[in-house]
Design a protein around this motif. Structure first.
Motif, PDB file in Angstrom:
ATOM      1  N   LYS A 244       0.728  -1.268   0.092  1.00 35.56           N
ATOM      2  CA  LYS A 244       0.251   0.102   0.112  1.00 35.56           C
ATOM      3  C   LYS A 244       0.864   1.298  -0.021  1.00 35.56           C
ATOM      4  O   LYS A 244       0.584   2.177  -0.931  1.00 35.56           O
ATOM      5  N   ALA A 245       2.032   1.219   0.934  1.00 29.43           N
ATOM      6  CA  ALA A 245       2.877   2.525   0.780  1.00 29.43           C
ATOM      7  C   ALA A 245       3.470   2.666  -0.584  1.00 29.43           C
ATOM      8  O   ALA A 245       3.679   3.616  -1.106  1.00 29.43           O
ATOM      9  N   VAL A 246       4.104   1.384  -1.221  1.00 28.93           N
ATOM     10  CA  VAL A 246       4.413   1.543  -2.576  1.00 28.93           C
ATOM     11  C   VAL A 246       3.562   2.057  -3.546  1.00 28.93           C
ATOM     12  O   VAL A 246       4.037   2.911  -4.330  1.00 28.93           O
ATOM     13  N   CYS A 247       2.284   1.806  -3.653  1.00 25.58           N
ATOM     14  CA  CYS A 247       1.263   2.101  -4.314  1.00 25.58           C
ATOM     15  C   CYS A 247       1.077   3.575  -4.211  1.00 25.58           C
ATOM     16  O   CYS A 247       0.993   4.314  -5.374  1.00 25.58           O
ATOM     17  N   ALA A 248       0.685   4.213  -3.094  1.00 25.71           N
ATOM     18  CA  ALA A 248       0.950   5.548  -2.648  1.00 25.71           C
ATOM     19  C   ALA A 248       2.192   6.385  -3.411  1.00 25.71           C
ATOM     20  O   ALA A 248       2.129   7.589  -3.679  1.00 25.71           O
ATOM     21  N   PHE A 249       3.455   5.672  -3.380  1.00 27.73           N
ATOM     22  CA  PHE A 249       4.493   6.360  -3.528  1.00 27.73           C
ATOM     23  C   PHE A 249       4.284   6.232  -5.327  1.00 27.73           C
ATOM     24  O   PHE A 249       4.887   7.521  -5.653  1.00 27.73           O
ATOM     25  N   ASN A 250       4.014   5.332  -5.877  1.00 29.80           N
ATOM     26  CA  ASN A 250       4.117   5.320  -7.254  1.00 29.80           C
ATOM     27  C   ASN A 250       3.035   6.122  -7.933  1.00 29.80           C
ATOM     28  O   ASN A 250       3.172   6.705  -9.156  1.00 29.80           O
ATOM     29  N   ASP A 251       2.089   6.799  -7.152  1.00 31.17           N
ATOM     30  CA  ASP A 251       1.068   7.536  -7.668  1.00 31.17           C
ATOM     31  C   ASP A 251       1.162   9.065  -7.690  1.00 31.17           C
ATOM     32  O   ASP A 251       0.279   9.706  -7.859  1.00 31.17           O
ATOM     33  N   ARG A 252       2.696   9.491  -7.633  1.00 35.00           N
ATOM     34  CA  ARG A 252       2.712  10.857  -7.577  1.00 35.00           C
ATOM     35  C   ARG A 252       4.367  11.061  -8.181  1.00 35.00           C
ATOM     36  O   ARG A 252       4.988  10.047  -8.381  1.00 35.00           O
ATOM     37  N   SER A 253       4.474  12.392  -8.577  1.00 36.61           N
ATOM     38  CA  SER A 253       5.722  12.633  -9.108  1.00 36.61           C
ATOM     39  C   SER A 253       6.666  13.098  -8.224  1.00 36.61           C
ATOM     40  O   SER A 253       6.210  13.776  -7.024  1.00 36.61           O
ATOM     41  N   TYR A 254       8.043  13.093  -8.526  1.00 40.97           N
ATOM     42  CA  TYR A 254       8.720  13.749  -7.391  1.00 40.97           C
ATOM     43  C   TYR A 254       9.964  14.726  -8.085  1.00 40.97           C
ATOM     44  O   TYR A 254      10.182  14.811  -9.492  1.00 40.97           O
ATOM     45  N   ASN A 255      10.619  15.658  -7.210  1.00 36.07           N
ATOM     46  CA  ASN A 255      11.159  16.818  -7.674  1.00 36.07           C
ATOM     47  C   ASN A 255      12.934  16.565  -7.743  1.00 36.07           C
ATOM     48  O   ASN A 255      13.440  17.142  -8.534  1.00 36.07           O
ATOM     49  N   GLN A 256      13.468  15.967  -6.564  1.00 41.75           N
ATOM     50  CA  GLN A 256      14.749  15.857  -6.338  1.00 41.75           C
ATOM     51  C   GLN A 256      15.377  14.576  -6.284  1.00 41.75           C
ATOM     52  O   GLN A 256      16.432  14.134  -6.814  1.00 41.75           O
ATOM     53  N   SER A 257      14.842  13.746  -5.555  1.00 45.78           N
ATOM     54  CA  SER A 257      15.450  12.388  -5.012  1.00 45.78           C
ATOM     55  C   SER A 257      14.808  10.976  -5.365  1.00 45.78           C
ATOM     56  O   SER A 257      14.369  10.148  -4.524  1.00 45.78           O
ATOM     57  N   TYR A 258      14.175  10.999  -6.334  1.00 47.28           N
ATOM     58  CA  TYR A 258      13.188  10.124  -6.758  1.00 47.28           C
ATOM     59  C   TYR A 258      13.926   8.773  -6.635  1.00 47.28           C
ATOM     60  O   TYR A 258      13.335   7.713  -6.446  1.00 47.28           O
ATOM     61  N   LEU A 259      15.004   8.680  -7.449  1.00 46.45           N
ATOM     62  CA  LEU A 259      15.550   7.043  -7.399  1.00 46.45           C
ATOM     63  C   LEU A 259      16.138   6.720  -5.974  1.00 46.45           C
ATOM     64  O   LEU A 259      16.039   5.632  -5.814  1.00 46.45           O
ATOM     65  N   LEU A 260      16.467   7.516  -5.066  1.00 51.68           N
ATOM     66  CA  LEU A 260      16.661   7.261  -3.803  1.00 51.68           C
ATOM     67  C   LEU A 260      15.571   6.838  -3.029  1.00 51.68           C
ATOM     68  O   LEU A 260      15.502   5.822  -2.133  1.00 51.68           O
ATOM     69  N   LEU A 261      14.417   7.700  -2.996  1.00 49.35           N
ATOM     70  CA  LEU A 261      13.235   7.281  -2.450  1.00 49.35           C
ATOM     71  C   LEU A 261      12.662   5.972  -3.029  1.00 49.35           C
ATOM     72  O   LEU A 261      12.073   5.013  -2.353  1.00 49.35           O
ATOM     73  N   LYS A 262      12.816   5.903  -4.402  1.00 49.25           N
ATOM     74  CA  LYS A 262      12.344   4.577  -4.832  1.00 49.25           C
ATOM     75  C   LYS A 262      13.113   3.331  -4.498  1.00 49.25           C
ATOM     76  O   LYS A 262      12.429   2.289  -4.019  1.00 49.25           O
ATOM     77  N   ASN A 263      14.507   3.537  -4.206  1.00 45.13           N
ATOM     78  CA  ASN A 263      14.911   2.550  -3.733  1.00 45.13           C
ATOM     79  C   ASN A 263      14.800   2.215  -2.309  1.00 45.13           C
ATOM     80  O   ASN A 263      14.529   0.642  -1.923  1.00 45.13           O
ATOM     81  N   ILE A 264      14.438   3.132  -1.374  1.00 50.45           N
ATOM     82  CA  ILE A 264      13.868   2.886  -0.137  1.00 50.45           C
ATOM     83  C   ILE A 264      12.306   2.072  -0.300  1.00 50.45           C
ATOM     84  O   ILE A 264      12.174   1.113   0.342  1.00 50.45           O
ATOM     85  N   MET A 265      11.493   2.432  -1.030  1.00 51.75           N
ATOM     86  CA  MET A 265       9.960   2.200  -1.100  1.00 51.75           C
ATOM     87  C   MET A 265      10.001   0.832  -1.711  1.00 51.75           C
ATOM     88  O   MET A 265       9.349  -0.088  -1.493  1.00 51.75           O
ATOM     89  N   HIS A 266      10.777   0.575  -2.799  1.00 48.17           N
ATOM     90  CA  HIS A 266      10.505  -0.498  -3.646  1.00 48.17           C
ATOM     91  C   HIS A 266      11.546  -1.572  -3.053  1.00 48.17           C
ATOM     92  O   HIS A 266      11.155  -2.942  -3.361  1.00 48.17           O
TER      93      HIS A 266
END
Length: 285
Positions: A244-266
């Motif tokens: 559920k957290a990953v789905c919420a993460f995937n449903d928006r865009s990011y400004n600065q640290s997308y790849l770093l945040l994606k690593n944490i979430m995914h």
């Protein structure tokens, strides 16, 4: 209860790892600057995640600088420079550790009393600087204690309390953001509570302290038997919350640290959960 929102280092590029360390060390430096050396222990992976996400969602300017570190005074490290947002986050870091100490003391961990006494001045300063955060954390810890005292058996009800606390803290730090961020925060908070309960289940069974899985499923003789009977349900609770957290993460865009945040979430959340279910004790910081 902290140290579960982590990166998967094996999947980080050197540049991403350097940025993550810069945020971690930046939180540590700001906490030290505002509250003294002792409070460096309040620097956690979870607070680092809050720092990265809040800077990204607000598109807050991130300034990097090289500074000396107490852990290695002869080598300068890249850190995120102190700013007003980092000071808010450092206050939350101190307050979260303070209320966790109170909870541990209630659970009979007498050694925490010394640290609690040493923290008194720093906590008062954090409460003065960010009273809204203090009110949120205090309120939800009181609700948690009340449910624990009643030996609440509904796992989702107890974990909802911690999830709602984290959601409100995110709302405080990142106002006027989209609902996906708040849903992400809520489910990350639930995940932290649930995976900590899995991690502590043997200790709680021995000490008699509250654990939502013990309250819900009952008799505990040993980890192997308990996990054989209830492991699938526990995994469903934890991994379902991560999804559920990953789905919420995937449903928006990011400004600065997308790849770093994606690593944490995914990757990071699942990897830490895998370690806990496999009986590998993670470092909690």
């Amino acid at each position: 209860m902290f140290g579960y929102v982590v990166v998967d280092k094996e999947k980080l590029t050197p540049q991403e790892n350097a940025l993550y360390r810069a945020f971690y060390c930046g939180v540590c430096k700001t906490v030290k600057q505002e509250y003294g050396n002792l409070t460096r222990v309040c620097t956690t992976y979870d607070i680092t995640f809050l720092s990265i996400l809040s800077h990204d969602c607000l598109n807050y300017p991130v300034q990097l600088t090289n500074e000396n570190c107490i852990a290695n005074p002869f080598q300068k490290k890249l850190i995120v420079k102190d700013n007003p947002l980092m000071r808010k986050i450092s206050a939350i870091a101190v307050l979260l550790v303070y209320y966790k100490l109170q909870d541990d003391i209630i659970d009979g961990k007498k050694s925490r009393k010394i640290l609690n006494t040493l923290f008194s001045k720093q906590v008062k300063k954090a409460q003065f600087i960010f009273p809204e955060a203090d009110e949120i954390i205090d309120s939800y810890y009181q609700k948690l204690r009340a449910m624990e005292k009643e030996n609440e058996k509904i796992i989702d009800k107890v974990s909802d309390c911690f999830g709602s606390m984290l959601k409100e803290l995110f709302t405080l730090v990142i106002p006027s953001c989209d609902e996906n961020v708040y849903s992400l925060a809520y489910n990350v908070g639930k995940y932290i509570y649930l995976i900590d309960a899995v991690d502590d289940i043997e200790d709680d069974a021995k000490s008699g302290n509250y654990n939502p899985f013990l309250a819900s499923y009952g008799k505990f003789e040993n980890r192997a038997d308990f996990f054989e009977k209830h492991g699938k349900e526990m995994e469903f609770s934890v991994y379902g919350t991560i999804n559920k957290a990953v789905c919420a993460f995937n449903d928006r865009s990011y400004n600065q640290s997308y790849l770093l945040l994606k690593n944490i979430m995914h990757h990071g959340l699942k990897r830490r959960a895998d370690d806990v279910f496999a009986g590998r004790k993670p470092q909690k910081i």
